[in-house]
Structure formats: structure tokens, C-alpha cells
Design a protein around this motif. Structure first.
Motif, PDB file in Angstrom:
ATOM      1  N   LEU A 112      -4.782  21.019 -37.675  1.00 49.62           N
ATOM      2  CA  LEU A 112      -4.797  20.383 -38.944  1.00 49.62           C
ATOM      3  C   LEU A 112      -3.432  20.402 -39.742  1.00 49.62           C
ATOM      4  O   LEU A 112      -3.248  19.517 -40.179  1.00 49.62           O
ATOM      5  N   PRO A 113      -3.267  21.548 -40.064  1.00 51.36           N
ATOM      6  CA  PRO A 113      -1.913  21.601 -40.851  1.00 51.36           C
ATOM      7  C   PRO A 113      -0.723  20.889 -40.449  1.00 51.36           C
ATOM      8  O   PRO A 113      -0.112  20.343 -41.236  1.00 51.36           O
ATOM      9  N   HIS A 114      -0.562  20.841 -39.105  1.00 49.38           N
ATOM     10  CA  HIS A 114       0.554  19.864 -38.357  1.00 49.38           C
ATOM     11  C   HIS A 114       0.035  18.595 -38.869  1.00 49.38           C
ATOM     12  O   HIS A 114       1.093  17.542 -39.289  1.00 49.38           O
ATOM     13  N   ALA A 115      -0.960  18.124 -38.523  1.00 46.24           N
ATOM     14  CA  ALA A 115      -1.688  16.507 -38.864  1.00 46.24           C
ATOM     15  C   ALA A 115      -1.495  15.948 -40.113  1.00 46.24           C
ATOM     16  O   ALA A 115      -1.044  14.998 -40.536  1.00 46.24           O
ATOM     17  N   ILE A 116      -1.872  16.997 -41.014  1.00 44.63           N
ATOM     18  CA  ILE A 116      -1.632  16.716 -42.675  1.00 44.63           C
ATOM     19  C   ILE A 116      -0.242  16.536 -42.969  1.00 44.63           C
ATOM     20  O   ILE A 116       0.210  15.790 -43.627  1.00 44.63           O
ATOM     21  N   GLY A 117       0.745  17.270 -42.133  1.00 45.00           N
ATOM     22  CA  GLY A 117       1.963  16.896 -42.529  1.00 45.00           C
ATOM     23  C   GLY A 117       2.876  18.286 -43.054  1.00 45.00           C
ATOM     24  O   GLY A 117       3.824  18.073 -43.712  1.00 45.00           O
TER      25      GLY A 117
ATOM     26  N   PRO B 277       2.831  14.831 -34.287  1.00 39.98           N
ATOM     27  CA  PRO B 277       1.446  15.523 -34.659  1.00 39.98           C
ATOM     28  C   PRO B 277       0.888  15.156 -36.167  1.00 39.98           C
ATOM     29  O   PRO B 277      -0.096  15.176 -36.569  1.00 39.98           O
ATOM     30  N   SER B 278       2.077  14.513 -36.869  1.00 38.80           N
ATOM     31  CA  SER B 278       1.759  14.228 -38.248  1.00 38.80           C
ATOM     32  C   SER B 278       1.316  12.825 -38.450  1.00 38.80           C
ATOM     33  O   SER B 278       1.735  11.858 -37.934  1.00 38.80           O
ATOM     34  N   VAL B 279       0.384  12.679 -39.516  1.00 37.44           N
ATOM     35  CA  VAL B 279      -0.075  11.240 -40.133  1.00 37.44           C
ATOM     36  C   VAL B 279       1.076  10.913 -41.158  1.00 37.44           C
ATOM     37  O   VAL B 279       0.920   9.525 -41.372  1.00 37.44           O
TER      38      VAL B 279
ATOM     39  N   VAL C  58      -2.935  26.612 -48.893  1.00 34.63           N
ATOM     40  CA  VAL C  58      -1.565  26.251 -49.185  1.00 34.63           C
ATOM     41  C   VAL C  58      -1.523  24.870 -49.684  1.00 34.63           C
ATOM     42  O   VAL C  58      -2.509  23.995 -49.248  1.00 34.63           O
ATOM     43  N   ASP C  59      -0.393  24.570 -50.568  1.00 37.75           N
ATOM     44  CA  ASP C  59      -0.384  23.003 -50.954  1.00 37.75           C
ATOM     45  C   ASP C  59       0.477  22.155 -49.954  1.00 37.75           C
ATOM     46  O   ASP C  59       1.590  22.612 -49.360  1.00 37.75           O
ATOM     47  N   GLY C  60      -0.182  21.057 -49.275  1.00 41.31           N
ATOM     48  CA  GLY C  60       0.492  20.208 -48.458  1.00 41.31           C
ATOM     49  C   GLY C  60       0.751  18.952 -49.173  1.00 41.31           C
ATOM     50  O   GLY C  60       0.797  18.778 -50.525  1.00 41.31           O
TER      51      GLY C  60
ATOM     52  N   ARG D 155       5.980  26.205 -42.336  1.00 44.09           N
ATOM     53  CA  ARG D 155       4.812  26.677 -42.988  1.00 44.09           C
ATOM     54  C   ARG D 155       3.520  26.620 -42.294  1.00 44.09           C
ATOM     55  O   ARG D 155       2.491  27.218 -42.524  1.00 44.09           O
ATOM     56  N   ALA D 156       3.256  25.530 -41.380  1.00 41.81           N
ATOM     57  CA  ALA D 156       2.094  25.332 -40.799  1.00 41.81           C
ATOM     58  C   ALA D 156       1.821  26.563 -39.722  1.00 41.81           C
ATOM     59  O   ALA D 156       0.841  27.225 -39.663  1.00 41.81           O
ATOM     60  N   ARG D 157       3.008  27.071 -39.218  1.00 43.63           N
ATOM     61  CA  ARG D 157       2.914  28.172 -38.251  1.00 43.63           C
ATOM     62  C   ARG D 157       2.514  29.535 -38.818  1.00 43.63           C
ATOM     63  O   ARG D 157       2.205  30.421 -38.569  1.00 43.63           O
ATOM     64  N   ALA D 158       3.023  29.314 -40.155  1.00 48.20           N
ATOM     65  CA  ALA D 158       2.920  30.790 -40.978  1.00 48.20           C
ATOM     66  C   ALA D 158       1.535  30.948 -41.535  1.00 48.20           C
ATOM     67  O   ALA D 158       1.246  32.021 -42.210  1.00 48.20           O
ATOM     68  N   LEU D 159       0.833  30.133 -41.467  1.00 43.88           N
ATOM     69  CA  LEU D 159      -0.455  30.093 -42.178  1.00 43.88           C
ATOM     70  C   LEU D 159      -1.520  31.088 -41.730  1.00 43.88           C
ATOM     71  O   LEU D 159      -1.368  31.344 -40.226  1.00 43.88           O
ATOM     72  N   VAL D 160      -1.942  32.098 -42.203  1.00 46.22           N
ATOM     73  CA  VAL D 160      -2.779  32.998 -41.836  1.00 46.22           C
ATOM     74  C   VAL D 160      -4.452  32.586 -41.861  1.00 46.22           C
ATOM     75  O   VAL D 160      -4.946  32.122 -42.741  1.00 46.22           O
ATOM     76  N   PRO D 161      -4.757  32.561 -40.691  1.00 42.86           N
ATOM     77  CA  PRO D 161      -6.343  32.302 -40.623  1.00 42.86           C
ATOM     78  C   PRO D 161      -7.303  33.278 -41.387  1.00 42.86           C
ATOM     79  O   PRO D 161      -6.997  34.428 -40.868  1.00 42.86           O
ATOM     80  N   ILE D 162      -8.294  32.866 -42.121  1.00 42.02           N
ATOM     81  CA  ILE D 162      -9.174  33.774 -42.878  1.00 42.02           C
ATOM     82  C   ILE D 162      -9.664  34.799 -41.911  1.00 42.02           C
ATOM     83  O   ILE D 162      -9.660  35.931 -41.989  1.00 42.02           O
TER      84      ILE D 162
END
Ligand SMILES: Nc1ncnc2c1ncn2[C@@H]1O[C@H](COP(=O)(O)OP(=O)(O)OP(=O)(O)O)[C@@H](O)[C@H]1O
Ligand SMILES: [Mg+2]
Length: 296
Positions: free
Chosen positions: A65-70, A260-262, A120-122, A75-82
Motif C-alpha cells: 500500500l505505501p508504494h501504491a499511495i505514492g 506500483p503507484s496511483v 507517515v505523511d504521504g 520512505r516506503a521501504r523504511a516503514l516499520v510495521p507495528i
């Protein structure tokens, strides 16, 4: 089945709850590869552009989803899953991470700070948060990670014009975990194939059983009227379902070209899919109004 046009938008029921404090929660579900993530991202961006405060929650361990959101790639790869943040799981549930999590942990963790700490802000101001992998040996698995994830969603009190959109893993397992409990809308996505329709009808029934008041069918990648007719016949053959609304979204090469992004789709503005998605936004926004019930 309600009558629908390719631009969608047949409102049929009045969801009375599932969106405490003015905002609302939307879970997107369906068979693998039918377009859940693309549509979640598009709807998130469009609702944000329309003035909503949107939190896009990725409950699929694939974390697309982070990639799809754009979000930018790094930053998408650096996201830490809860769920993979052991300190946070331990802090909130009280479970000890030594030798597994052990048997004792809090069943109602207070996760009100999850968005502040992990979202994170997208683009367009959409906030993005990834839940990560959870242990899934059986439906309803009682483990600290699942308890925490349910707690995270539960903790979010929504104000007027605040929306949570949750993308999910293929299949219906998240309904077993009751992660989508308290949601107002389920967007059940399918394409015209037999398997996708079967999963959609099953998912719709589970969503209704979970008390989700508005269950919408999003038939994606429909190429023509014949495919639309076949799809309706397949739903009927599965025993039907009184969907709150039904939306037919066209097959659109621009989606594949943009992935992958919209973001490119939104920038172009002329994509047939984009125009058709408007019908879904309208239904989500109008959900609190009194509207005519729809026969199955
Ligand atoms: N309306 C459409 N027209 C053409 N291609 C589409 C359309 N919607 C989605 N796609 C394409 O279909 C593929 C699957 O989409 P997506 O990843 O959104 O599905 P998904 O349901 O999230 O998949 P998964 O179950 O693997 O998470 C992608 O390549 C996407 O670009
Ligand atoms: Mg997906």
C-alpha cells in the motif's frame, strides 16, 4: 442485486454506526490480485483531495500500500510495521518477548499513540501506517500482535471527515481475526472471474456477520456489458447478497502502466477507472443519509 451503471453508485441502505464520532472506517477485501491495493490507494488519495483526513492502513503483510499511495521508494521501504516492533508490542500488551510472547498479555491494549508514532505523511496528506505480519495459525488467533493490531484500530476515535481505509491480505482471514469489527463500510472487490466472485460473496457474508452495516460490491476490470451480465449471474448462482451498492469499474491499461503507484493516474486525470471510482466516493460520503433498501 441493485441496478448499477459502469460509473457505479447505487445507494441502498443506511449504515447507522461503524463510524464513531463522525468519521468512518472502510475495509477493502477480496480475492488475490483483484485490485484491492490499487483501489484503496486511489480512494485514499481522492478522499484526501476532497478534504478528508485519511489514514491508510496496510493490513497485508506484503505491504504494497505505501508504494501504491505514492510514497517515495526509500520512505516506503523504511516503514516499520507495528507488529514487528517488539518493544512497542511489549510496551502495549505487557507480553514478554523472551521465549516467544508467553501466555499472559493485555487483551485491551491502549494503542492511542500508534498513529502519532508510526504513521507517515504521504501525498495529498494521506497518512500511511503498516501493520505487518501477524501469526496466523488459525482464525481468531489470540496472540499479542493480533491483539495489538485490533487495539490500534479500536483506539482511533474518528472526528468529522476523518477516514480509516484498511487494505487487507487476499482472502477473508482478517474477518476471522475480527480486525474489521466496528467498520462502517466493506468494499468487497472482485473481477468477473468465477473464483473472485465466489470469494466476494463469501467475504460479503462474513462482513455482514461481523456487523459491518454497508457492504459494497466493487466489480473491477469489467471489460464490457457481457462481462457485467456474467458477473451478476455468477453472484446470483452463489445465492446472491443484498449489497448496499454495486460499482462496475472498467479494465484500464493506465492502471498497469502506472503501477506500483496511483500517482500517474491521478496526474493524468482522464483515466476511465478514475472517473468510475467517483461513484464509490459518493456512496462513502452519503452513507449516513437515509436511503432506499435494496432487494437481493
Ligand atoms: N481496473 C484495472 N484495470 C487494469 N488493471 C488493473 C485494474 N485494477 C488493478 N489492476 C492491476 O491488477 C494488478 C493487481 O492489482 P492490486 O495489486 O491492486 O490487487 P490486490 O487485490 O491488492 O492484489 P493482492 O491480493 O496480491 O494484494 C496490478 O497489476 C494492477 O495494476
Ligand atoms: Mg494488495
Amino acid at each position: 442485486m441493485c441496478e448499477a451503471t459502469p460509473s457505479g453508485g447505487v445507494v441502498a441502505a443506511a449504515p447507522a454506526d461503524g463510524g464513531r464520532d463522525g468519521g468512518f472506517r472502510v475495509v477493502v477485501t477480496g480475492k488475490g490480485g483483484v485490485g484491492k491495493t490499487s483501489l484503496t490507494a486511489l480512494i485514499a488519495r481522492l478522499l484526501a483531495r476532497d478534504g478528508h483526513r485519511v489514514l491508510a492502513l496496510d493490513a497485508d503483510p506484503q505491504m504494497n500500500l505505501p508504494h501504491a499511495i505514492g510514497l517515495p521508494e526509500d520512505r516506503a521501504r523504511a516503514l516499520v510495521p507495528i507488529s514487528q516492533n517488539r518493544d512497542y508490542v511489549q510496551e502495549k500488551t505487557g507480553a514478554s518477548s523472551d521465549a516467544g510472547w508467553g501466555l499472559y498479555f493485555r487483551l485491551n491494549p491502549d494503542a492511542t499513540d500508534a498513529v502519532e508514532r508510526y504513521a507517515v505523511d504521504g501525498p495529498d496528506g494521506v497518512q500511511v501506517m503498516v501493520m505487518g505480519t501477524t501469526v496466523q495459525p488459525a482464525a481468531g488467533c489470540l496472540c499479542p500482535e493480533n491483539t495489538l493490531l485490533a487495539g490500534v484500530v479500536e483506539a482511533m476515535n474518528l472526528r468529522e471527515r476523518e477516514v480509516i481505509l484498511m487494505d487487507t491480505q487476499a482472502g477473508v482471514e482478517h474477518f476471522g481475526r475480527a480486525l474489521a469489527k466496528g467498520f462502517r463500510h466493506a468494499l468487497v472487490v472482485c473481477d468477473p472471474t468465477f473464483n473472485a466472485v465466489q470469494v466476494a460473496v463469501h467475504a460479503a457474508r462474513l462482513a455482514a456477520d461481523l456487523g459491518i452495516p454497508a457492504v459494497h460490491l466493487i466489480a473491477n476490470r469489467v471489460r464490457d456489458a457481457r462481462e457485467a451480465e456474467r458477473l451478476e449471474a455468477r453472484i446470483a448462482a452463489e445465492g446472491g447478497f443484498p449489497f448496499t451498492s454495486m460499482h462496475l469499474l472498467p479494465y484500464d491499461d493506465a492502471v498497469l502502466a502506472a503501477e506500483p503507484s496511483v500517482t500517474p493516474l491521478l496526474a493524468d486525470g482522464g483515466s476511465p477507472l478514475l472517473r468510475a471510482v467517483d461513484g464509490i466516493l459518493e456512496v462513502l460520503a452519503r452513507s449516513e443519509e437515509e436511503v432506499r433498501p435494496c432487494a437481493s
